[in-house]
Scaffold this motif. Structure first.
Motif, PDB file in Angstrom:
ATOM      1  N   ALA A  59      27.945  36.392 -81.550  1.00 43.91           N
ATOM      2  CA  ALA A  59      26.551  36.571 -81.146  1.00 43.91           C
ATOM      3  C   ALA A  59      25.795  35.251 -81.297  1.00 43.91           C
ATOM      4  O   ALA A  59      26.010  34.492 -82.248  1.00 43.91           O
ATOM      5  CB  ALA A  59      25.900  37.651 -82.002  1.00 43.91           C
ATOM      6  N   GLY A  60      24.913  35.000 -80.337  1.00 39.53           N
ATOM      7  CA  GLY A  60      24.155  33.756 -80.356  1.00 39.53           C
ATOM      8  C   GLY A  60      24.920  32.569 -79.815  1.00 39.53           C
ATOM      9  O   GLY A  60      24.531  31.425 -80.010  1.00 39.53           O
ATOM     10  N   ARG A  61      26.042  32.852 -79.143  1.00 45.73           N
ATOM     11  CA  ARG A  61      26.874  31.826 -78.521  1.00 45.73           C
ATOM     12  C   ARG A  61      27.405  30.835 -79.568  1.00 45.73           C
ATOM     13  O   ARG A  61      27.509  29.638 -79.326  1.00 45.73           O
ATOM     14  CB  ARG A  61      26.086  31.141 -77.404  1.00 45.73           C
ATOM     15  N   GLU A  62      27.715  31.334 -80.740  1.00 45.54           N
ATOM     16  CA  GLU A  62      28.325  30.491 -81.757  1.00 45.54           C
ATOM     17  C   GLU A  62      29.821  30.399 -81.471  1.00 45.54           C
ATOM     18  O   GLU A  62      30.522  31.411 -81.432  1.00 45.54           O
ATOM     19  CB  GLU A  62      28.100  31.076 -83.147  1.00 45.54           C
ATOM     20  N   PRO A  63      30.359  29.179 -81.266  1.00 49.65           N
ATOM     21  CA  PRO A  63      31.771  29.064 -80.900  1.00 49.65           C
ATOM     22  C   PRO A  63      32.695  29.287 -82.087  1.00 49.65           C
ATOM     23  O   PRO A  63      32.451  28.796 -83.188  1.00 49.65           O
ATOM     24  CB  PRO A  63      31.877  27.636 -80.375  1.00 49.65           C
ATOM     25  N   VAL A  64      33.763  30.024 -81.849  1.00 49.57           N
ATOM     26  CA  VAL A  64      34.828  30.217 -82.825  1.00 49.57           C
ATOM     27  C   VAL A  64      36.059  29.516 -82.269  1.00 49.57           C
ATOM     28  O   VAL A  64      36.506  29.819 -81.162  1.00 49.57           O
ATOM     29  CB  VAL A  64      35.121  31.714 -83.053  1.00 49.57           C
ATOM     30  N   LEU A  65      36.618  28.583 -83.048  1.00 45.50           N
ATOM     31  CA  LEU A  65      37.682  27.727 -82.553  1.00 45.50           C
ATOM     32  C   LEU A  65      39.029  28.140 -83.144  1.00 45.50           C
ATOM     33  O   LEU A  65      39.131  28.463 -84.318  1.00 45.50           O
ATOM     34  CB  LEU A  65      37.413  26.266 -82.919  1.00 45.50           C
ATOM     35  N   THR A  66      40.043  28.119 -82.283  1.00 44.47           N
ATOM     36  CA  THR A  66      41.425  28.288 -82.709  1.00 44.47           C
ATOM     37  C   THR A  66      42.183  27.034 -82.316  1.00 44.47           C
ATOM     38  O   THR A  66      42.299  26.721 -81.124  1.00 44.47           O
ATOM     39  CB  THR A  66      42.071  29.521 -82.051  1.00 44.47           C
ATOM     40  N   ASP A  67      42.667  26.318 -83.306  1.00 42.20           N
ATOM     41  CA  ASP A  67      43.372  25.070 -83.029  1.00 42.20           C
ATOM     42  C   ASP A  67      44.779  25.347 -82.515  1.00 42.20           C
ATOM     43  O   ASP A  67      45.440  26.298 -82.933  1.00 42.20           O
ATOM     44  CB  ASP A  67      43.461  24.218 -84.294  1.00 42.20           C
ATOM     45  N   GLY A  68      45.247  24.474 -81.593  1.00 37.56           N
ATOM     46  CA  GLY A  68      46.623  24.544 -81.146  1.00 37.56           C
ATOM     47  C   GLY A  68      47.552  23.995 -82.202  1.00 37.56           C
ATOM     48  O   GLY A  68      47.096  23.488 -83.242  1.00 37.56           O
ATOM     49  N   PRO A  69      48.862  24.095 -82.004  1.00 35.01           N
ATOM     50  CA  PRO A  69      49.528  24.500 -80.749  1.00 35.01           C
ATOM     51  C   PRO A  69      49.529  26.008 -80.561  1.00 35.01           C
ATOM     52  O   PRO A  69      49.306  26.768 -81.508  1.00 35.01           O
ATOM     53  CB  PRO A  69      50.953  23.983 -80.953  1.00 35.01           C
ATOM     54  N   PHE A  70      49.763  26.425 -79.307  1.00 35.80           N
ATOM     55  CA  PHE A  70      49.783  27.835 -78.950  1.00 35.80           C
ATOM     56  C   PHE A  70      51.214  28.245 -78.617  1.00 35.80           C
ATOM     57  O   PHE A  70      52.002  27.467 -78.090  1.00 35.80           O
ATOM     58  CB  PHE A  70      48.837  28.083 -77.781  1.00 35.80           C
ATOM     59  N   ALA A  71      51.519  29.485 -78.916  1.00 36.82           N
ATOM     60  CA  ALA A  71      52.917  29.909 -78.948  1.00 36.82           C
ATOM     61  C   ALA A  71      53.536  30.116 -77.572  1.00 36.82           C
ATOM     62  O   ALA A  71      54.715  29.837 -77.372  1.00 36.82           O
ATOM     63  CB  ALA A  71      53.041  31.193 -79.769  1.00 36.82           C
ATOM     64  N   GLU A  72      52.777  30.614 -76.620  1.00 42.16           N
ATOM     65  CA  GLU A  72      53.344  31.068 -75.348  1.00 42.16           C
ATOM     66  C   GLU A  72      53.541  29.894 -74.394  1.00 42.16           C
ATOM     67  O   GLU A  72      52.916  29.803 -73.331  1.00 42.16           O
ATOM     68  CB  GLU A  72      52.465  32.154 -74.708  1.00 42.16           C
ATOM     69  N   GLU A 204      50.505  38.547 -66.755  1.00 39.40           N
ATOM     70  CA  GLU A 204      49.999  37.979 -68.011  1.00 39.40           C
ATOM     71  C   GLU A 204      48.575  37.455 -67.824  1.00 39.40           C
ATOM     72  O   GLU A 204      48.291  36.257 -67.952  1.00 39.40           O
ATOM     73  CB  GLU A 204      50.931  36.892 -68.548  1.00 39.40           C
ATOM     74  N   ILE A 205      47.621  38.369 -67.577  1.00 36.47           N
ATOM     75  CA  ILE A 205      46.254  38.000 -67.215  1.00 36.47           C
ATOM     76  C   ILE A 205      45.629  37.069 -68.238  1.00 36.47           C
ATOM     77  O   ILE A 205      44.987  36.067 -67.878  1.00 36.47           O
ATOM     78  CB  ILE A 205      45.379  39.264 -67.046  1.00 36.47           C
ATOM     79  N   LYS A 206      45.796  37.355 -69.516  1.00 38.74           N
ATOM     80  CA  LYS A 206      45.074  36.596 -70.544  1.00 38.74           C
ATOM     81  C   LYS A 206      45.481  35.128 -70.590  1.00 38.74           C
ATOM     82  O   LYS A 206      44.758  34.309 -71.164  1.00 38.74           O
ATOM     83  CB  LYS A 206      45.271  37.239 -71.914  1.00 38.74           C
ATOM     84  N   GLU A 207      46.618  34.767 -69.991  1.00 39.28           N
ATOM     85  CA  GLU A 207      47.046  33.378 -70.008  1.00 39.28           C
ATOM     86  C   GLU A 207      46.747  32.648 -68.699  1.00 39.28           C
ATOM     87  O   GLU A 207      47.003  31.454 -68.585  1.00 39.28           O
ATOM     88  CB  GLU A 207      48.540  33.283 -70.326  1.00 39.28           C
ATOM     89  N   MET A 208      46.215  33.338 -67.712  1.00 33.49           N
ATOM     90  CA  MET A 208      45.904  32.686 -66.433  1.00 33.49           C
ATOM     91  C   MET A 208      44.502  32.085 -66.473  1.00 33.49           C
ATOM     92  O   MET A 208      43.715  32.333 -67.390  1.00 33.49           O
ATOM     93  CB  MET A 208      46.055  33.694 -65.295  1.00 33.49           C
TER      94      MET A 208
END
Length: 256
Positions: A59-72, A204-208
């Motif tokens: 909420a409030g456009r606060e960014p939440v970051l997930t650092d790589g590397p990514f598995a897929e 695999e929609i979430k990865e496109m």
């Protein structure tokens, strides 16, 4: 018609494996076929996902970051080109000639027509310049709604157009392109250099990717700051992946 040619990642690209002289020469000769006709408009490599971040918002456009590397790895993007072709069939015919020097003849390529379903204009050129600032690609991840070729309507599109114009005029937002859904896409998967073509849509929609922007800024923090205010069509529900792009000197350094 303009098409986005996406070279999918693999273990070598994710490891940041250095390019070979054979690959550089083969890709240069291959792309020259379209370049001499003025139909090769961009060609960029993405740094491995360990150098990237994924962003979602609270909420409030606060960014939440997930650092790589990514598995897929097989669904990640390792590089992209923008080409002009008369049709998807023509673009696929070009991709079928992809150099076997890449990925030892086992590359996977996705082709997507460029164009926002709502008609928002594409703009800019992602190529590097003499500024020395890093270029970052911001990829808007697809969702079930974007896969219907959803039109967000004139109010949202108008805000996006104004933000694109302002960022482009300011010099930090250097390119942006919307993409139609994967039902308009094709994939070419190579095995020992032999191509096999698959028609979309893909599962695999979430990865496109539904669209992307390229920024030329001083740091990743500047990109994150931009995402906090940009009027993405999904608003606070937007999911983003940010990756730095290679510059040519860095990419070719192992060959020096």
């Amino acid at each position: 018609m303009h098409f986005l040619i996406v070279r999918k990642a693999d273990s070598d690209s994710e490891a940041g494996a250095p390019v070979t002289r054979e690959l550089v020469d083969a890709m240069a000769a291959y792309c020259d076929e379209l370049a001499v006709q003025g139909r090769f408009h961009a060609g960029e490599g993405l740094k491995p996902s360990r150098d990237g971040v994924r962003v979602h918002f609270t909420a409030g456009r606060e960014p939440v970051l997930t650092d790589g590397p990514f598995a897929e790895a097989k669904e990640l993007v390792a590089g992209f080109s923008v080409i002009e072709a008369d049709s998807m069939d023509d673009a696929v015919a070009w991709v079928k000639g992809w150099p076997t020097e890449d990925a030892n003849g086992h590359a996977e390529i996705e082709l997507r027509p460029i164009g926002c379903p709502g008609g928002l204009s594409n703009f800019g050129d992602p190529a590097e310049d003499e500024s020395g600032r890093t270029r970052y690609i911001v990829m808007l991840k697809a969702n079930a709604r974007s896969e219907t070729d959803w039109n967000p309507g004139p109010e949202i599109l108008g805000r996006m157009a104004e933000a694109n114009r302002a960022g482009h005029e300011a010099g930090y937002l250097i390119a942006g392109n919307g993409l139609s859904s994967s039902r308009h896409a094709r994939r070419v998967r190579f095995s020992k250099g032999q191509p096999q073509v698959f028609d979309g849509p893909f599962a695999e929609i979430k990865e496109m990717v539904a669209g992307f922007w390229v920024l030329r800024v001083d740091s990743l923090d500047d990109v994150i700051a931009w995402t906090r205010t940009y009027p993405f069509p999904d608003g606070d529900d937007a999911r983003l992946e940010i990756r730095p792009l290679y510059d040519m000197e860095e990419l070719l350094a192992p060959l020096a």
